[in-house]
Design an enzyme around this catalytic site. Structure first.
Site, mmCIF file in Angstrom:
data_model
loop_
_atom_site.group_PDB
_atom_site.id
_atom_site.type_symbol
_atom_site.label_atom_id
_atom_site.label_comp_id
_atom_site.label_asym_id
_atom_site.label_seq_id
_atom_site.Cartn_x
_atom_site.Cartn_y
_atom_site.Cartn_z
ATOM 1 N N GLY A 171 0.781 -1.224 0.000
ATOM 2 C CA GLY A 171 0.000 0.000 0.000
ATOM 3 C C GLY A 171 0.813 1.274 0.000
ATOM 4 O O GLY A 171 0.253 2.371 0.073
ATOM 5 N N SER A 197 6.406 -11.532 -4.111
ATOM 6 C CA SER A 197 5.326 -11.577 -5.091
ATOM 7 C C SER A 197 5.501 -10.480 -6.128
ATOM 8 O O SER A 197 6.260 -9.526 -5.945
ATOM 9 C CB SER A 197 3.979 -11.414 -4.390
ATOM 10 N N ALA A 199 3.393 -7.519 -8.445
ATOM 11 C CA ALA A 199 2.394 -6.525 -8.057
ATOM 12 C C ALA A 199 1.001 -7.124 -8.054
ATOM 13 O O ALA A 199 0.646 -7.908 -8.943
ATOM 14 C CB ALA A 199 2.451 -5.347 -9.026
ATOM 15 N N THR A 201 -2.007 -4.861 -6.690
ATOM 16 C CA THR A 201 -2.690 -3.627 -7.105
ATOM 17 C C THR A 201 -1.715 -2.458 -7.208
ATOM 18 O O THR A 201 -2.122 -1.332 -7.446
ATOM 19 C CB THR A 201 -3.803 -3.271 -6.100
ATOM 20 N N ASP A 259 -8.163 -6.803 -0.960
ATOM 21 C CA ASP A 259 -7.118 -7.524 -0.237
ATOM 22 C C ASP A 259 -7.581 -7.615 1.216
ATOM 23 O O ASP A 259 -7.105 -6.898 2.081
ATOM 24 C CB ASP A 259 -5.779 -6.779 -0.354
#
Length: 493
Positions: A171, A197, A199, A201, A259
């Site tokens: 975020g 991981s 992306a 969002t 999420d």
């Protein structure tokens, strides 16, 4: 029916193409968007059916998307059997949750088994994830989901009493501390096999950024080789079967832009357990436009992460950090990679906020891992970064992963300037991330933006606020159109 590779890219969902007048569609009553099971050579895949008119395929041919083709291990022209896919039995459990019921360990195991087998469609996966967002998973359910996510994948184990890990809940654009923290920890003798991981969002995940510097799609033997050689690695978790069901969830979460907390906890901790970690430090940025908005919510999340982690044998330490504005200057894979390199190399223009955040996380990791006595982690981390040991370790890790390389440069760079003089009073993380994505990140690794200001800075009229990086003038135009209607940086005159 004979298999045809049609070169269709479907972002992870296996697709099959058949003619509306083919004998299988007629005899089985198949319609567009039905689920079909395709089998050949002892392997099978479940795919979503798309129907075409005459011309693209012959009546006895079935076309496969790239995802379906790779999962099936198909060969051009091979004969396959096609039948309607059996319904996923676990959907009754998903509906039970959707209508307010609680799920037990066996229920999550059944759902995750169907996810891993490819029996749930994207719509069904979205239903499961949405149910867990609208009707949040409690601690028992979250623990059960985490265990189920570990069970369906592979697990690593290491010959070390403490295996370290680090994670950020996300975020916050530009918060690319992982490569720096891994380098510092490994340089101090800790074992830290970091799987990251891509992306979800955001304009870049750690794996996206790291991939501009070195290969990240390593298999399990290669990961073990890197860690045994250098003590740490920074690889893409999706290239191996560590909590593989989470990869399916991440793809859908990206589509529906959610999420949920329980899913977030299960996603984070399942990968740590599967990677063989024993201790993990988690960064929780807090800010009005970060993923976690308030300190109260952050403390609640930290408590749940620690509780669920303890049930799974993980020792979790959470740091609540400033999430009021982006970290560093770059937003996007290559721009963020250049920030990482600048910090590791000790370059004069290196972003200080990125370095300080990485040092704070490293301090906790070093003390938790026993590499530094309580209260001395910060000094050790700073020394390792400033004297070049961290940079030497990072370069060595990259070489063993496949070779250190320079991040790509964007073909188009455009400055966005202040309309009037004043002070920067706020930066909207979400809008700025959207700008970087409109410029092409993370699909184009060179794309994104580079900030020229932070909150508290003063600017003159016409002074650059940031520079957009893109592959084409069209993408620059998309981003500027969005900026015009939703400016992400507030200048108070």
């Amino acid at each position: 029916m004979r298999l045809v590779r049609v070169g269709l890219h479907s972002q992870g969902e296996p697709l099959a193409l058949m003619r509306t007048d083919c004998h299988v569609c007629r005899s089985e009553g198949l319609h567009a968007r039905a689920r079909v099971e395709i089998a050949t050579g002892g392997r099978r895949v479940t795919a979503r059916l798309l129907q075409v008119e005459a011309g693209l395929l012959n009546p006895h041919e079935i076309g496969l998307s790239e995802d379906a083709w790779m999962r099936l291990g198909a060969t051009e022209g091979a004969v396959a059997t096609v039948r309607p896919a059996p319904p996923a039995a676990s959907m009754s459990l998903v509906r039970h949750k959707l209508y307010g019921g609680a799920l037990a360990q066996k229920d999550f195991t059944a759902i995750l088994g169907d996810v891993q087998a490819g029996l749930l469609s994207d719509v069904q996966l979205a239903t499961f994830l949405s149910a867990g967002a609208a009707l949040p998973l409690d601690d028992e359910e979250t623990t059960a989901l985490t265990r189920a996510m570990v069970v369906v994948g592979d697990r690593l184990s290491w010959d070390a009493p403490r295996v370290m890990d680090k994670h950020c809940v996300g975020g916050l654009p530009g918060n690319r501390t992982t490569p720096i923290v891994v380098a510092i920890a490994a340089a101090c003798g800790l074992v830290i096999p970091k799987t990251s991981s891509r992306a979800i969002t955001s304009p870049a995940g750690t794996a996206d950024t790291m991939e501009t510097l070195a290969p990240v799609d390593l298999d399990l033997p290669a990961i073990r080789r890197v860690v045994e050689a250098e003590g740490g690695c920074i690889v893409w978790g999706g290239a191996v079967r560590l909590s593989p069901a989470d990869d399916a969830f991440v793809r859908i979460e990206r589509e529906i832009d959610i999420d949920a907390e329980g899913q977030l906890i299960a996603s984070v901790l399942s990968k740590k357990v599967a990677a063989g970690s024993t201790h993990v430090v988690i960064d929780i940025p807090v800010g009005p436009t970060a993923k976690v908005r308030t300190a109260e919510a952050a403390r609640g999340l930290a408590t749940r992460l620690s509780l669920v982690g303890a049930r799974l044998g993980l020792k979790v330490a959470c740091l609540l950090t400033d999430g009021s504005q982006p970290v560093g200057r770059g937003i996007g894979p290559a721009p963020e990679a250049r920030d990482v390199l600048a910090v590791l190399r000790g370059e004069p223009e290196a972003p200080l906020d990125l370095a300080e955040r990485a040092l704070a996380l490293s301090a906790v990791l070093l003390e938790t891992g026993g590499a530094a006595a309580p209260g001395t982690g910060a000094d050790l981390a700073r020394a390792v970064l400033s004297d070049g040991r961290a940079w030497a370790k990072f370069a060595a890790i990259c070489e063993v992963q496949g070779g250190l390389r320079q991040p790509p440069e964007a073909a188009q760079i455009r400055a966005v300037t202040a309309h009037f003089a004043g002070q920067i009073t706020a930066i909207d993380n979400r809008r700025l991330a959207r700008l970087a994505k409109l410029a092409g990140a993370p699909g184009n690794p060179a794309a994104g933006l580079v900030l020229a200001v932070h909150v508290g800075d003063t600017v003159a009229k016409g002074q650059p606020l940031f520079h957009l990086h893109a592959a084409s003038t069209g993408e620059i135009a998309y981003a500027i159109d969005y900026w015009t209607g939703a400016p992400a940086i507030t200048v108070a005159g």
